[in-house]
Design a protein around this motif. Structure first.
Motif, PDB file in Angstrom:
ATOM      1  N   ILE A 249      -1.977  -5.018  -2.844  1.00  0.00           N
ATOM      2  CA  ILE A 249      -2.394  -6.359  -3.258  1.00  0.00           C
ATOM      3  C   ILE A 249      -1.937  -6.603  -4.690  1.00  0.00           C
ATOM      4  CG2 ILE A 249      -4.399  -7.794  -3.816  1.00  0.00           C
ATOM      5  CD1 ILE A 249      -5.827  -6.623  -1.466  1.00  0.00           C
ATOM      6  N   ASP A 250      -1.348  -7.757  -4.941  1.00  0.00           N
ATOM      7  CA  ASP A 250      -0.881  -8.108  -6.283  1.00  0.00           C
ATOM      8  C   ASP A 250      -2.089  -8.287  -7.196  1.00  0.00           C
ATOM      9  OD1 ASP A 250       0.502  -8.883  -8.468  1.00  0.00           O
ATOM     10  OD2 ASP A 250       0.967 -10.901  -7.744  1.00  0.00           O
ATOM     11  N   ASP A 251      -2.110  -7.540  -8.302  1.00  0.00           N
ATOM     12  CA  ASP A 251      -3.238  -7.580  -9.222  1.00  0.00           C
ATOM     13  C   ASP A 251      -3.084  -8.644 -10.301  1.00  0.00           C
ATOM     14  OD1 ASP A 251      -4.540  -5.536  -7.938  1.00  0.00           O
ATOM     15  OD2 ASP A 251      -3.620  -3.961  -9.151  1.00  0.00           O
ATOM     16  N   GLY A 252      -2.039  -9.448 -10.255  1.00  0.00           N
ATOM     17  CA  GLY A 252      -1.812 -10.444 -11.296  1.00  0.00           C
ATOM     18  C   GLY A 252      -2.930 -11.462 -11.383  1.00  0.00           C
ATOM     19  N   ASP A 253      -3.329 -12.025 -10.216  1.00  0.00           N
ATOM     20  CA  ASP A 253      -4.399 -13.025 -10.206  1.00  0.00           C
ATOM     21  C   ASP A 253      -5.729 -12.409 -10.645  1.00  0.00           C
ATOM     22  OD1 ASP A 253      -2.589 -14.896  -9.360  1.00  0.00           O
ATOM     23  OD2 ASP A 253      -3.086 -14.658  -7.229  1.00  0.00           O
TER      24      ASP A 253
END
Length: 406
Positions: free
Chosen positions: A244-248
């Protein structure tokens, strides 16, 4: 320049507890000691309406009394710093995490059978410590419950499935990361809270800790924005799970920390006007004379050129240094005595209240207010028995001899 922290008196409030009643009891208790009201510099409160009401609160009444006695008195109302720190924590607003944790803990703890079965399950898994209840009024409760819940999340999931209460949140990686973030940030907040607890602390000690934590929050925000989770070990262990992309998420956590920092700055803004005084008190030898009030400027210059005082400052504690300052620095000594007399928190009162609850139980129905007052006075002091004096008061008795001969 020797500061004494002492419990004055336990005053029973048997009627109403309005601000008028509290103020009258406060004045009576201090008048018994013969205090000089002109030297009153501050009052620490828990922020209750009866205490801090603008027109009819105890603080307002006390200010009115002091102004009548000494119009030049600079009286300060200090809302307990520890209590303010706890209020700042509420800005995190992670209800979707706390609601699940609290309801799960209550399901396990509130039912005797569930609690016993869960404890047996933990013993079998060689993890004997159970789940504590969450109590909102206890300063460290939230962090303690969250940390323990996170540690036992696998055991809790298995137990809840056996009870037919499957927790979908424990399979949601985003919810778990939010939980890990809450565990880490509340751990930092609890560490700050523990540092501020204790007796005989100066108000400058509290303010230094708050300023340091605000700087730490800035560091946390920068590091999380760059995906550096060095100070968030539990969140770091969840990093990049399930691709899962942790950017948000990083942006969301940065926003939470930013709001927390803003709340700290707003709630402790009243100390900004005292920063120069605190700076003089903490180190009069390094302060910039140009930013000080005019009555202090010449004295500070003389102090900064006094090599004897400089040497003494480097070898003794701040709380005892001002005992060595000569009377030729009256304004500096007055400033130091004022700051050293300020209470930064109501910790001593909260602790004493716990001692009172332990002693005042239904099993001691004959315990009077006077007895309870005496018990608390003894509990708040450190007594060293004088065994030699006690032994001398005892008469020795030799076997087979008349006691009148000895």
């Amino acid at each position: 320049m020797q500061v004494t922290e002492a419990f004055v008196e336990l005053v029973p409030m048997k009627g109403t507890t309005k601000s008028d009643d509290i103020f009258a009891s406060l004045v009576r208790a201090l008048d018994k000691l013969g205090v000089d009201w002109k030297k009153c510099v501050s009052l620490a409160t828990d922020g209750a309406p009866q205490m801090v009401g603008r027109k009819a609160g105890v603080v307002a009444k006390l200010q009115e009394k002091l102004m009548a006695l000494n119009p030049d008195n600079q009286f300060r109302n200090i809302h307990c710093i520890i209590h303010r720190e706890v209020l700042c924590c509420k800005t995190l607003n992670m209800a979707h995490v706390m609601d699940v944790v609290v309801s799960t803990v209550n399901f396990i703890r509130a039912r005797g059978l569930n609690h016993r079965q869960f404890n047996c399950f933990l013993e079998e898994s060689e993890n004997p410590r159970g789940l504590p209840y969450h109590t909102d009024v206890r300063w460290l409760s939230r962090g303690t419950v969250l940390k323990r819940f996170y540690e036992l999340r696998c055991e809790i999931q298995i137990f809840m499935i056996e009870k037919g209460k499957e927790m979908h949140e424990l399979n949601d990686i985003i919810w778990l990361k939010d939980l890990a973030f809450m565990v880490d940030i509340t751990d930092h907040l609890n560490h700050l809270n523990i540092q501020m607890q204790g007796k005989n602390k100066l108000v400058t000690d509290f303010y230094d800790l708050i300023r340091a934590f605000e700087i730490k929050l800035q560091l946390f925000q920068r590091q999380i924005a760059s995906h550096n989770l060095a100070h968030f070990p539990n969140l770091k262990s969840m990093q990049n799970k399930n691709n899962i992309d942790d950017g948000d998420l990083a942006e969301k956590y940065c926003e939470k920390i930013s709001k927390l920092r803003d709340e700290f700055q707003n709630r402790f803004s009243d100390f900004k006007c005292m920063e120069n005084e605190f700076a003089v008190f903490r180190n009069p030898f390094s302060v910039d004379v140009n930013v000080l009030p005019e009555p202090l400027q010449l004295e500070i210059i003389d102090m900064q050129c006094d090599s004897v005082l400089k040497d003494k400052f480097s070898t003794c504690q701040l709380s005892t240094f001002y005992q060595y300052v000569d009377s030729k620095y009256p304004n500096v000594k007055y400033l130091a005595s004022k700051i050293m007399s300020m209470y930064g928190s109501t910790f001593a009162c909260e602790q004493l209240f716990s001692v009172m609850n332990i002693n005042k139980s239904r099993l001691r129905s004959k315990l009077s207010d006077e007895h309870l007052n005496s018990i608390l006075k003894i509990a708040t002091k450190s007594f060293t028995p004088n065994f030699d004096a006690l032994v001398k008061k005892k008469r020795s008795q030799v076997s087979g001899s008349s006691s009148s001969q000895h």
